[in-house]
Write an enzyme that holds these catalytic residues in place. Sequence first.
Site, PDB file in Angstrom:
ATOM      1  N   GLU A  80      37.776  16.537   4.938  1.00  0.00           N
ATOM      2  CA  GLU A  80      37.562  17.607   5.408  1.00  0.00           C
ATOM      3  C   GLU A  80      36.525  17.870   4.951  1.00  0.00           C
ATOM      4  O   GLU A  80      35.409  18.233   5.556  1.00  0.00           O
ATOM      5  CB  GLU A  80      38.631  18.424   5.094  1.00  0.00           C
ATOM      6  N   ASP A  81      35.818  17.284   3.388  1.00  0.00           N
ATOM      7  CA  ASP A  81      34.713  18.717   3.689  1.00  0.00           C
ATOM      8  C   ASP A  81      33.723  17.619   2.292  1.00  0.00           C
ATOM      9  O   ASP A  81      32.594  17.715   1.997  1.00  0.00           O
ATOM     10  CB  ASP A  81      35.028  19.194   1.951  1.00  0.00           C
TER      11      ASP A  81
END
Length: 582
Positions: free
Chosen positions: A75-76
């Site tokens: 996600e990051d």
Amino acid sequence: MEIEKLLKKIKNYSPEADLETVKRAYFYALKAHKGQFRASGEEYIIHPIAVADLLADLKLSSTTIAAGLLHDVAEDTKYKLSDIKKEFGAEIAFLVDGVSKLRKIRYQGTESQIENLRKLFLAMAKDARVALIKFCDRVHNLETLKHLPAEKRRRIALESAEIYAPLANRLGVGVIRTKLEDLSFPYILPNEYKELIARVKDKYEERIKYLKRVRPEIEKELKKEKIKNYQIDCRAKGYYSLYKKLAKYDNTLEKVYDLAALRIIVDDVETCYKVLGIIHKIWHPVPGKMKDYIALPKPNGYKSLHTTVICLDGKITEFQIRTFKMHSEAEFGIAAHWYYSEQKGLKAYIKRKISAPPEKEIPWIRQMKSWMEKNKGLASEQYLESLKIDFLSNRIFVLTPRGDVIDLPEKATPIDFAYAIHGEVGTHCAGAKVNGKMSSLSGSLENGDVVSIITDKHKNPSEDWLRIVKTTFAKNQIKKFLKKPSLPPEEIGFKKKNPIQRLLPKIKFPAKPAEKTQKLLIGGHSDLLFKMAKCCSPTPKDEVSAYLTKYNGASIHKNSCQNLKKLKDDFPDKIFKCEWEK
Ligand code: MN
């Protein structure tokens, strides 16, 4: 270094664990998050480590812990899910994907929150470990929530208390549920939180001190009865759970008996009941407070014996008695299932690809999955609201007269119950008896109620019902019916294999009002409500008998009526002699 501590912890409860994978996952996450920081200013890696550590508290396998370490990578960071899959295989990649948010651009605001939840629930329905990772992620985020801006704090805390905590409760993960609630509480209701703490802090300490005095008393008795292997814990109620309970008891602290309780954990069920007997022998039980959740577990699977007694110094005290297995299931819930199944065949298990948890153990997840499929079409907000009521609200167990258990959300009505039995029973539901007494169709049912539904083929759902019912299933069925052009009831299919007749073999006859002037003595009583049965339509010239219905008073039949003969065979004690009053 933290990672060494984590590995040691895992090895402690799972000597055969694949620590190599955990280590690799750690270094991968370390590399991926390099240069990233938490809102607190600390290096980002402290977060995935904290999550992995919480997962290890639940005694989960190396696979789940590795996924916990990697949970924010896709996600990051610049690494993609496909990279994780290549490096760690499909199973870990699936778990990471399950907890990753959707690409942010597609949705906004509340809609994005709901779409993310929808994605999480779908993944969780395939593999419950996704939920466990999400819970631990949320616990650490709540622990460090003070570093976030105020409006973000409230939103995250609210979502945790309204969605994740109930979800943890439904999955039986008691430790996580309490953490999520108590960590969110000060952010959702700051004033109430402060007030409560000020009010009960001393009380808590005083109670714990008191229980420490009770403990040797009970130990003495256990020794006398030769119960050797046991564990006694003091358990203090979570603050948020206490806050909710106080709201229920008009804020009277004296009515909350389980502020702190003594928990006695023993080897087997037999010993549980033996210990209960020992406690009741020393101290007088408070009537109506004894709960046998072993014979009748709570809807989330919780098992234990609870009893409240007038204990030392005349203080009312709760005891909880359970086996070690029940205890671990109450604290770890679905995580305990994973622990047991993984312990059995760890090696075989590691070789398996993405696997669903042992399905028979979590029918609720299966139900939720099929609910999600059926209600795909609902608008986002409505979807979430319905999902909360149908699956995340507190549940009650309601019984049919035959003792079948129906699982419903809190505040569900007899109409919800009727629809839960069968669509047709709901559609023609005309009345309800709760614990033997006639009850309104719109009343709230309580845990343990015995409910029987009276049906009438001429009775149909009305618009009002939509405001009364709580479950989405009932709502949908009513809407479906209201949309249908109304057909004469004979055509709806009251033929041989009618489901009502199959499910509720008590034959019902639509009755018409008796002539007002004519009086009838039923079993010697002149004041009973009665109606003429439609099947034989008796008049004052006929010899008649009464069949005492559950709802409509007595139903009057000609003595020659075939239906009456059947009723006489089935329910001889409900047939009464009648005389027309001259
Ligand atoms: Mn995270």
